[in-house]
Design a protein around this motif. Structure first.
Motif, PDB file in Angstrom:
ATOM      1  N   ARG A  80       0.038   6.852  29.650  1.00 30.61           N
ATOM      2  CA  ARG A  80      -1.067   7.037  30.590  1.00 30.61           C
ATOM      3  C   ARG A  80      -0.795   6.153  31.805  1.00 30.61           C
ATOM      4  O   ARG A  80      -0.255   5.048  31.677  1.00 30.61           O
ATOM      5  CB  ARG A  80      -2.414   6.665  29.961  1.00 30.61           C
ATOM      6  N   ASN A  86      -4.397  14.797  33.852  1.00 30.07           N
ATOM      7  CA  ASN A  86      -5.114  14.216  32.714  1.00 30.07           C
ATOM      8  C   ASN A  86      -4.481  12.927  32.211  1.00 30.07           C
ATOM      9  O   ASN A  86      -5.098  12.208  31.416  1.00 30.07           O
ATOM     10  CB  ASN A  86      -5.186  15.232  31.567  1.00 30.07           C
ATOM     11  N   ASP A 140      -8.090   7.656  24.855  1.00 31.61           N
ATOM     12  CA  ASP A 140      -7.561   8.964  25.208  1.00 31.61           C
ATOM     13  C   ASP A 140      -6.252   9.247  24.482  1.00 31.61           C
ATOM     14  O   ASP A 140      -5.937  10.393  24.167  1.00 31.61           O
ATOM     15  CB  ASP A 140      -7.351   9.042  26.722  1.00 31.61           C
TER      16      ASP A 140
END
Length: 254
Positions: free
Chosen positions: A11, A32, A160
């Motif tokens: 991420r 995302n 996430d």
């Protein structure tokens, strides 16, 4: 991207508040996978019933398109660049000073950042400028920081990926916001001797690039004082991102 090819989850956590997340899409990065302050701030605004006066960069205004901005009851401040005029900052101050319960949300709290033409003041300076007068002359106010080094920001990225803090590592060039922020969430963190804290000499030829510098040059131009910070110490140091990836993949194979 070698990290993704290895099966590891990635991420990209950024305090960028002069552009939307779509700026980072490409180079095997999807929207995302990018965590930036503006979308996180929108969620807080909606969940808390807050209606913001925006002091942000023009391009980022679109991120708040679906947020109610009538009957203002808070201020959101980001890296507004040239929008940080006296008129605009004073207008934000007037909104805060006029509220019974002033609320200030800051898209990061960096003191300064590095761009192609050199260092510049970052959002944290203006956050303090807005918060301090209101605290002294109205009622106590502490800005809610959205973005690094806020714990919630790192925790949302971990959630996430569905990984625990001890299973993740942060790679960044900002000792306090990247390294310190990750460590307060019990993550390990590597500091890169590039970017914000690299002090390169002026280039005589416009077509020279960072690849012209050897690892030795990078280390010599790096600010050694950063590695002697009184409260934050990285778990390791690398000269560039490629070296960080090499170390992670080597550790993975052990």
């Amino acid at each position: 991207m070698r990290i993704k090819a290895s099966g590891l989850k990635v991420r990209f956590c950024t305090n960028e508040s002069q552009a939307t997340r779509h700026k980072f899409v490409g180079f095997d990065i999807s929207v995302n996978e990018v965590f930036s302050p503006a979308p996180a701030a929108c969620k807080i605004l909606k969940d808390s019933g807050l209606r913001p006066h925006l002091l942000v960069y023009d391009e980022v205004v679109t991120e708040f398109a679906n947020v109610d901005k009538s009957n203002l009851n808070c201020v959101v401040v980001g890296d507004a660049a040239d929008n940080f005029s006296y008129k605009n900052v004073n207008e934000a101050f007037r909104v805060l000073i006029g509220l019974e319960k002033p609320a200030l949300i800051s898209l990061g709290r960096g003191r300064y950042c590095k761009e192609t033409d050199g260092l510049k003041l970052d959002v944290g300076v203006y956050m303090k400028a807005l918060a301090c007068p209101v605290s002294q002359y109205a009622c106590d106010i502490e800005a809610e920081v959205v973005g690094k080094p806020a714990k919630m920001f790192f925790q949302s990225a971990l959630a996430d990926m569905d990984v625990e803090p001890h299973q993740a590592i942060m790679i960044g060039d900002d000792l306090v916001n990247d390294v310190g922020g990750a460590q307060q969430c019990r993550m390990k963190a590597l500091q890169v001797r590039m970017g914000k804290y690299s002090q390169f000499p002026k280039l005589s030829k416009m077509n020279m690039s960072i690849s012209n510098y050897t690892a030795e040059n990078l280390q010599r131009q790096y600010r050694p004082s950063d590695e002697k910070h009184p409260t934050v110490k990285a778990d390791g140091y690398v000269n560039n991102l490629a070296e960080a990836v090499d170390r992670i993949l080597k550790h993975l194979g052990e």
